[in-house]
Design a protein around this motif. Sequence first.
Motif, PDB file in Angstrom:
ATOM      1  N   ARG A  11       0.675  -1.165   0.159  1.00 25.25           N
ATOM      2  CA  ARG A  11       0.055   0.041   0.086  1.00 25.25           C
ATOM      3  C   ARG A  11       0.954   1.404   0.025  1.00 25.25           C
ATOM      4  NH1 ARG A  11      -4.748   1.434   0.154  1.00 25.25           N
ATOM      5  NH2 ARG A  11      -5.865  -0.575   0.707  1.00 25.25           N
ATOM      6  N   ARG A  12       0.386   2.475  -0.878  1.00 23.41           N
ATOM      7  CA  ARG A  12       1.256   3.383  -0.957  1.00 23.41           C
ATOM      8  C   ARG A  12       0.843   4.344   0.445  1.00 23.41           C
ATOM      9  NH1 ARG A  12       3.329   4.494  -5.867  1.00 23.41           N
ATOM     10  NH2 ARG A  12       2.662   3.246  -7.679  1.00 23.41           N
ATOM     11  N   ALA A  24       2.275  -0.470   6.426  1.00 24.32           N
ATOM     12  CA  ALA A  24       1.800  -0.593   5.074  1.00 24.32           C
ATOM     13  C   ALA A  24       1.326  -2.359   5.088  1.00 24.32           C
ATOM     14  CB  ALA A  24       2.996  -0.452   3.994  1.00 24.32           C
ATOM     15  N   SER A  25       0.089  -2.276   4.692  1.00 20.99           N
ATOM     16  CA  SER A  25      -0.402  -3.624   4.461  1.00 20.99           C
ATOM     17  C   SER A  25       0.436  -4.085   2.874  1.00 20.99           C
ATOM     18  CB  SER A  25      -1.929  -3.318   3.690  1.00 20.99           C
ATOM     19  OG  SER A  25      -2.429  -4.712   3.434  1.00 20.99           O
ATOM     20  N   TRP A  65      -4.757  -1.629  -9.288  1.00 17.23           N
ATOM     21  CA  TRP A  65      -3.890  -1.866  -8.367  1.00 17.23           C
ATOM     22  C   TRP A  65      -2.939  -0.814  -8.032  1.00 17.23           C
ATOM     23  CZ3 TRP A  65      -4.560  -5.062  -4.326  1.00 17.23           C
ATOM     24  CH2 TRP A  65      -5.509  -6.251  -4.390  1.00 17.23           C
ATOM     25  N   SER A  68      -3.243   2.818  -5.691  1.00 20.46           N
ATOM     26  CA  SER A  68      -3.003   2.854  -4.504  1.00 20.46           C
ATOM     27  C   SER A  68      -1.910   2.134  -4.019  1.00 20.46           C
ATOM     28  CB  SER A  68      -4.363   2.631  -3.688  1.00 20.46           C
ATOM     29  OG  SER A  68      -4.808   1.313  -3.839  1.00 20.46           O
ATOM     30  N   HIS A  69      -1.360   1.092  -4.712  1.00 22.25           N
ATOM     31  CA  HIS A  69      -0.425   0.228  -4.062  1.00 22.25           C
ATOM     32  C   HIS A  69       0.989   0.180  -5.213  1.00 22.25           C
ATOM     33  CE1 HIS A  69      -4.130  -1.428  -2.614  1.00 22.25           C
ATOM     34  NE2 HIS A  69      -3.446  -2.004  -1.762  1.00 22.25           N
TER      35      HIS A  69
END
Length: 101
Positions: A11-12, A24-25, A65, A68-69
């Motif tokens: 994740r950003r 971060a996930s 995707w 945001s990632h």
Amino acid sequence: MSFTHRVLIVRRDVDDPYRPAGQASTQMVVYFPDGCPATRPAGLVHTGLYCQHAEAVCPGCIDSWTFSHFVSDPTRVPTGTPTALRFTWATVYAAPTDADL
């Protein structure tokens, strides 16, 4: 259906999209070169209700995707590699000093 490829997704940060978010996930998920299946394929980790393009990545959804990632390039993996791994990166904090105690 074979599970021969994986991507790493992180994740950003919302305020700085060029770095990972704090806590971060992060996950490794299956990459389907021929498109995400419409229904959960046998052998894919059961994480609840299956949603196409939400639990795996394919050429048709990789751009959504990356909004945001961070998404790695797909890579071929050996037989027996888990279909999903999820973890969280810890944020680095300075050690407390005597003044903080």
